[in-house]
Write a protein that holds these residues in place. Structure first.
Motif, PDB file in Angstrom:
ATOM      1  N   LEU A 116     -57.334  21.907  67.320  1.00 53.58           N
ATOM      2  CA  LEU A 116     -59.304  22.442  66.655  1.00 53.58           C
ATOM      3  C   LEU A 116     -58.953  21.609  64.895  1.00 53.58           C
ATOM      4  N   ALA A 117     -59.852  21.065  64.798  1.00 54.22           N
ATOM      5  CA  ALA A 117     -60.055  20.715  63.565  1.00 54.22           C
ATOM      6  C   ALA A 117     -60.593  21.215  62.901  1.00 54.22           C
ATOM      7  N   ALA A 118     -60.589  21.247  61.466  1.00 53.31           N
ATOM      8  CA  ALA A 118     -60.913  22.149  60.016  1.00 53.31           C
ATOM      9  C   ALA A 118     -62.241  21.860  60.491  1.00 53.31           C
ATOM     10  N   GLN A 119     -62.469  23.702  59.939  1.00 55.13           N
ATOM     11  CA  GLN A 119     -63.744  23.981  60.541  1.00 55.13           C
ATOM     12  C   GLN A 119     -64.990  23.557  59.467  1.00 55.13           C
ATOM     13  N   ILE A 120     -65.856  23.852  59.725  1.00 56.78           N
ATOM     14  CA  ILE A 120     -67.005  23.440  59.155  1.00 56.78           C
ATOM     15  C   ILE A 120     -68.693  24.487  59.170  1.00 56.78           C
ATOM     16  N   VAL A 121     -69.177  24.214  58.265  1.00 53.60           N
ATOM     17  CA  VAL A 121     -70.369  24.677  59.013  1.00 53.60           C
ATOM     18  C   VAL A 121     -71.268  23.967  58.747  1.00 53.60           C
ATOM     19  N   PRO A 122     -72.522  23.898  59.604  1.00 47.48           N
ATOM     20  CA  PRO A 122     -73.272  22.632  59.942  1.00 47.48           C
ATOM     21  C   PRO A 122     -74.622  23.079  57.915  1.00 47.48           C
ATOM     22  N   PRO A 123     -74.857  21.554  57.968  1.00 44.99           N
ATOM     23  CA  PRO A 123     -75.758  21.947  56.417  1.00 44.99           C
ATOM     24  C   PRO A 123     -77.394  22.340  57.053  1.00 44.99           C
ATOM     25  N   ASN A 124     -77.298  22.580  57.563  1.00 42.70           N
ATOM     26  CA  ASN A 124     -78.883  23.422  57.935  1.00 42.70           C
ATOM     27  C   ASN A 124     -79.082  24.600  58.420  1.00 42.70           C
ATOM     28  N   ALA A 125     -77.502  25.322  58.230  1.00 40.22           N
ATOM     29  CA  ALA A 125     -76.600  26.837  58.403  1.00 40.22           C
ATOM     30  C   ALA A 125     -77.850  27.753  57.298  1.00 40.22           C
ATOM     31  N   ASN A 126     -78.210  28.827  57.598  1.00 44.19           N
ATOM     32  CA  ASN A 126     -78.925  29.459  56.938  1.00 44.19           C
ATOM     33  C   ASN A 126     -77.297  30.043  55.869  1.00 44.19           C
ATOM     34  N   ASP A 128     -77.002  33.076  55.177  1.00 42.97           N
ATOM     35  CA  ASP A 128     -75.750  34.322  55.742  1.00 42.97           C
ATOM     36  C   ASP A 128     -75.209  33.187  56.438  1.00 42.97           C
ATOM     37  N   GLY A 129     -75.116  31.958  57.371  1.00 47.47           N
ATOM     38  CA  GLY A 129     -74.380  31.138  58.485  1.00 47.47           C
ATOM     39  C   GLY A 129     -74.137  31.482  59.573  1.00 47.47           C
ATOM     40  N   ASN A 130     -75.595  31.921  59.824  1.00 45.68           N
ATOM     41  CA  ASN A 130     -75.614  33.172  61.383  1.00 45.68           C
ATOM     42  C   ASN A 130     -76.299  32.150  62.447  1.00 45.68           C
ATOM     43  N   ALA A 131     -77.071  31.138  61.509  1.00 43.00           N
ATOM     44  CA  ALA A 131     -78.145  31.042  62.121  1.00 43.00           C
ATOM     45  C   ALA A 131     -78.861  29.070  62.132  1.00 43.00           C
ATOM     46  N   LEU A 132     -79.221  28.117  62.686  1.00 43.75           N
ATOM     47  CA  LEU A 132     -79.093  27.402  61.929  1.00 43.75           C
ATOM     48  C   LEU A 132     -80.750  27.237  61.199  1.00 43.75           C
ATOM     49  N   VAL A 133     -81.549  26.543  60.571  1.00 41.31           N
ATOM     50  CA  VAL A 133     -82.778  26.451  60.676  1.00 41.31           C
ATOM     51  C   VAL A 133     -83.645  24.758  61.223  1.00 41.31           C
ATOM     52  N   VAL A 134     -84.275  25.190  61.929  1.00 38.25           N
ATOM     53  CA  VAL A 134     -84.824  23.991  62.419  1.00 38.25           C
ATOM     54  C   VAL A 134     -85.463  23.498  61.238  1.00 38.25           C
ATOM     55  N   ALA A 135     -86.848  24.313  60.517  1.00 41.64           N
ATOM     56  CA  ALA A 135     -87.446  23.654  59.728  1.00 41.64           C
ATOM     57  C   ALA A 135     -87.459  24.873  58.264  1.00 41.64           C
ATOM     58  N   GLN A 136     -87.771  24.032  57.486  1.00 41.41           N
ATOM     59  CA  GLN A 136     -87.954  25.977  56.089  1.00 41.41           C
ATOM     60  C   GLN A 136     -89.636  25.223  55.756  1.00 41.41           C
ATOM     61  N   GLY A 137     -89.511  26.805  56.205  1.00 40.08           N
ATOM     62  CA  GLY A 137     -91.317  27.442  55.525  1.00 40.08           C
ATOM     63  C   GLY A 137     -91.641  26.768  54.408  1.00 40.08           C
ATOM     64  N   ALA A 138     -92.032  27.058  53.815  1.00 41.30           N
ATOM     65  CA  ALA A 138     -92.797  27.253  52.257  1.00 41.30           C
ATOM     66  C   ALA A 138     -92.875  28.347  51.883  1.00 41.30           C
ATOM     67  N   ALA A 139     -92.364  28.550  50.040  1.00 40.80           N
ATOM     68  CA  ALA A 139     -92.092  30.208  50.018  1.00 40.80           C
ATOM     69  C   ALA A 139     -92.927  31.255  49.906  1.00 40.80           C
ATOM     70  N   GLY A 140     -92.213  32.220  50.520  1.00 38.56           N
ATOM     71  CA  GLY A 140     -92.738  33.735  50.497  1.00 38.56           C
ATOM     72  C   GLY A 140     -93.127  33.557  52.331  1.00 38.56           C
ATOM     73  N   THR A 141     -92.974  32.627  53.191  1.00 42.31           N
ATOM     74  CA  THR A 141     -93.102  32.694  54.159  1.00 42.31           C
ATOM     75  C   THR A 141     -92.467  33.697  55.115  1.00 42.31           C
ATOM     76  N   PRO A 142     -92.951  33.903  56.503  1.00 40.99           N
ATOM     77  CA  PRO A 142     -91.849  34.995  57.353  1.00 40.99           C
ATOM     78  C   PRO A 142     -90.805  33.906  57.909  1.00 40.99           C
TER      79      PRO A 142
END
Length: 261
Positions: free
Chosen positions: A65-75, A77-91
């Motif tokens: 098992l390699a050293a554990q990493i978190v993908p750079p596009n994780a949210n 909270d580290g519990n999701a992968l962000v596909v694309a970031q919306g504008a400020a204040g958007t849902p």
């Protein structure tokens, strides 16, 4: 010739005939037993080989098992992968999925492009939470390995297209005990098709082979259960379920999402 001598010869003939018949029967039984033994040996050999093949697909490789990493596009909270970031204040639109789930593939084919494009345009933030419960349903490890591969693809900036290509290679039928997604498909075929550079492929395969995102994948899966999700695909806007069962168009889903804020 006396009748006694004749009777003795007849009795001897019958005994010899009976003995010959018994001998033939014994030979036939021996042949059948031999054939059955060969068949059983073949069956056992097939079971052993199949078991070893399935075992070989149970983890990406046998490396440590390699050293554990978190993908750079994780949210955050580290519990999701962000596909694309919306504008400020958007849902925030969250999609819960499992890569072996047929309905997830259908949902992605119908609505995935719109969800991604709107996120790219700033309408909302789109994030994916990948679950692996289908491994238990189908008695394999394909959901986990696909989740590992997708998160490793994120480390070389190929998450969105890799995510879609996994679905493009989903088996047409759910078959319990099948391999599902092979390691060859996940670590070689898909990245080659998507045009990973040599450096990207090396980084990606090292991540996949060493299961470097395993802790992250486990955290996402457990977090989905903590969120109360019991099936996929599940769509939420700012944490609230969106009932899209009656939606019949891409425009209809977009309207529903915006109305759910």
């Amino acid at each position: 010739m006396s009748s006694n001598a004749t009777n003795r010869r007849e009795q001897l003939r019958r005994q010899q005939a009976a003995a010959a018949k018994q001998q033939r029967t014994t030979r036939i039984i021996g042949v059948i037993a031999g054939v059955l033994a060969l068949v059983l040996i073949g069956v056992f050999a097939y079971v052993i080989v199949t078991s070893q093949q399935n075992k070989a697909e149970s983890t990406p490789t046998n490396t440590a098992l390699a050293a554990q990493i978190v993908p750079p596009n994780a949210n955050a909270d580290g519990n999701a992968l962000v596909v694309a970031q919306g504008a400020a204040g958007t849902p925030t639109v969250t999609l819960y999925l499992d890569y072996q789930c047929p309905n997830c593939r259908i949902f992605e084919n119908n609505f995935g492009q719109m969800l991604d494009q709107e996120a790219q345009a700033g309408t909302w933030t789109l994030q994916n939470k990948t679950m692996t419960f289908m491994d238990s349903n189908l008695n394999n490890t394909a959901s986990t390995r696909a989740a590992l591969a997708a998160s490793c693809a994120a480390t070389v900036d190929h998450y969105a297209e890799y995510h879609l290509e996994i679905y493009n290679n989903q088996e047409t039928q759910e078959v319990r005990g099948s391999v599902g997604y092979s390691d060859e498909l996940l670590r070689v075929t898909i990245p080659t098709k998507l045009g990973f550079t040599s450096d990207q492929l090396t980084t990606f395969q090292a991540c996949y082979d060493g299961r470097a995102t395993q802790d992250f994948v486990t955290t996402v899966d457990k977090g989905a259960y903590t969120d109360g999700v019991t099936g996929t695909p599940t769509l939420r806007v700012n944490g609230k379920d969106v009932n899209y069962s009656n939606v019949t168009s891409v425009a209809g889903l977009k309207e529903l999402i915006l109305a759910s804020v």
